[in-house]
Design an enzyme around this catalytic site. Structure first.
Site, short mmCIF file in Angstrom:
data_model
loop_
_atom_site.label_atom_id
_atom_site.label_comp_id
_atom_site.label_asym_id
_atom_site.label_seq_id
_atom_site.Cartn_x
_atom_site.Cartn_y
_atom_site.Cartn_z
N ASP A 241 -2.51 4.19 -3.11
CA ASP A 241 -1.93 5.44 -2.61
C ASP A 241 -1.42 6.34 -3.73
O ASP A 241 -0.28 6.81 -3.70
CB ASP A 241 -0.79 5.15 -1.63
CG ASP A 241 -1.17 4.18 -0.54
OD1 ASP A 241 -2.35 4.17 -0.15
OD2 ASP A 241 -0.30 3.41 -0.09
N GLU B 69 -5.31 9.92 7.86
CA GLU B 69 -4.05 9.85 7.12
C GLU B 69 -4.25 10.33 5.69
O GLU B 69 -5.32 10.86 5.34
CB GLU B 69 -3.51 8.43 7.14
CG GLU B 69 -4.39 7.40 6.46
CD GLU B 69 -3.83 5.99 6.53
OE1 GLU B 69 -3.10 5.69 7.49
OE2 GLU B 69 -4.13 5.19 5.62
#
Length: 495
Positions: free
Chosen positions: A3, A191
């Site tokens: 991430d 997302e």
């Protein structure tokens, strides 16, 4: 690290953070986007005298009005309590630092005690709607229109919304199964939003699929931030890799786009899988971003390889690497048969499922045979970037032409015209709006379906794409490109 997020202070100073051990967020410093050194690790439980935090992930580093900000997703409990707590849901907090030393203080909730989108530890949707629950994957974007805050909320999966911090009461829904129809391979997950702007055009990148499954990157383009929704074309940036047995080998996702001296880089994480297809690790990678004439992106790991047709022949594909190594066959006749195109996605399934990145490829070779004796081949040099490669076999003919074109307004529809080589006359429409509708691509097989006449590709000298909104074809906008009568792919940009 997974991430990843990168904040740019200037062209010679960047900071990288991402998901680490779940208790701290590492912050790395780099001056060239190549060599990274750990600057510090942020532990919110240490700097907060009241709360402890756990399961930290997906940070967003930024700066606004001279203040450095660190947003992150986490669970929060009173000091010393078990974490994560029962009966609570993940949410997002923000910490600030006064200067470039990035000594972030205690986290604070977002938009506390308001009806706006906000930090929410409860499991239920807020009274104003589920899209007011700021759950995970925050992303900030500074624009001439204001400072925008993107986030993910939960309802029937993961969804993406945003608001302008100058008007937080207005929420824009961009993606996700609660608002839009999503394909099954995205597994109800939209997302990791990321927004950037180039040449007046906005881009929203997102990740689809579970992080430990077929995670991949997608994007939409628009002329403004509110236009960045799934009502526009959703384009694939990466393809998860699978081996011959269909098990996952590699996935890609949760990325950030970084600009340095006019060049753009995609920083993302790659998921690695074991022989059984189970996720074993995630690591951060970087790839240069290349743009097509209409502003769309060349993909991370896909190449559309096409070759013309020899009647009665079968085919096999080799790849030549930049170090001179030849992988052959990469895709054997057992895979290709008599097909005249394939999408090379980075796995040589006929060479032990060897993974080969686009940037390592110097050329593609197509072998052709009508008696299972493999000798003749055609080789085409490759630049390591492009999404499309065509190989011209001697004596072959063009069985199809893959057409693609730029996207216009959100609600635009399209039609296809062709200009005959023998008469110079235009056939319009050749493929009408009823067939094409909102698609941005079409495979032309030699027949104009709308008038019901055959026009082989060899008799075409130009191709035109027209677009119209609300059926107003009197005000259609068109773009045309010459065609040589033999090519197998043509991209048309509508001015």
């Amino acid at each position: 690290m997974a991430d990843p997020d990168v904040y740019k202070e200037h062209d010679d100073l960047f900071f990288l953070s991402g998901t680490g051990n779940g208790w701290q967020l590492p912050i790395y410093e780099t001056r060239d986007l190549t060599s990274f050194q750990l600057k510090r690790s942020y532990d919110p439980s240490v700097v907060d005298p009241v709360y402890d935090y756990c399961f930290l992930w997906a940070p967003d580093l930024g700066k606004y009005d001279g203040v450095y900000q660190l947003y992150f997703s986490a669970h929060r409990v009173p000091n010393g309590a078990a974490c994560p707590p029962s009966g609570q849901e993940v949410t997002t907090f923000v910490a600030t630092a006064p200067d470039v030393n990035l000594q972030f203080g205690a986290p604070q909730p977002i938009n506390a005690n308001t009806t706006w989108p906000r930090t929410s530890t409860g499991t239920a949707c807020l009274p104003q709607g589920c899209n007011r629950n700021i759950r995970i994957d925050s992303a900030t974007f500074n624009d001439t229109s204001g400072r925008w805050f993107f986030y993910v909320w939960f309802d029937r999966g993961n969804n993406i919304s945003s608001f302008n911090t100058a008007a937080p009461g207005t929420v824009y829904n961009h993606a996700g199964p609660a608002i839009f129809s999503t394909p099954s391979y995205e597994e109800g997950i939209n997302e990791a939003p990321e927004v950037f702007k180039r040449n007046g055009q906005y881009y929203l990148l997102l990740s689809g699929g579970w992080y430990n499954s077929q995670y991949a990157m997608y994007y939409v383009m628009g002329d403004s931030i509110p236009q960045l929704t799934r009502a526009r074309a959703v384009r694939r940036l990466s393809q998860p890799l699978r081996n011959t047995a269909g098990r996952l080998v590699q996935s890609h996702g949760h990325n950030v786009i970084v600009e340095r001296r006019g060049e753009y880089f995609n920083v993302f994480h790659v998921g690695a899988f074991d022989a059984s297809g189970n996720l074993t690790s995630r690591s951060t990678y970087k790839q240069r971003v290349a743009f097509k004439p209409d502003g769309s992106l060349h993909s991370l790991n896909q190449v559309n390889v096409r070759w013309n047709k020899l009647t009665g022949y079968s085919y096999s594909l080799d790849v030549v690497l930049r170090d001179g190594t030849v992988i052959g066959p990469c895709l054997s006749v057992a895979v290709l048969g008599q097909a005249n195109k394939t999408v090379f996605d980075g796995v040589c399934r006929s060479a032990g499922d060897r993974v080969v990145t686009k940037g390592d490829i110097a050329a593609f070779r197509i072998f052709y045979s009508n008696n299972n004796v493999w000798g003749p081949f055609v080789e085409r040099a490759y630049d390591g970037i492009s999404d499309d490669v065509t190989l011209d076999l001697p004596g072959g003919y063009t069985p199809f032409v893959d057409l693609s074109w730029s996207e216009e307004e959100t609600t635009a529809q399209y039609s296809i015209d062709v200009q005959r080589r023998d008469t110079g006359a235009w056939i319009g429409p050749c493929i009408g709006v009823t067939s094409v509708n909102k698609s941005l691509s079409w495979t032309y097989l030699g027949r104009c379906d709308t008038p019901g006449i055959n026009v082989p590709s060899s008799n075409i000298q130009a191709i035109r794409i027209c677009s119209a909104v609300n059926g107003d074809w009197a005000r259609a906008r068109c773009g045309a490109t010459p065609y040589d009568g033999r090519g197998m792919h043509s991209h048309i940009v509508i001015p």
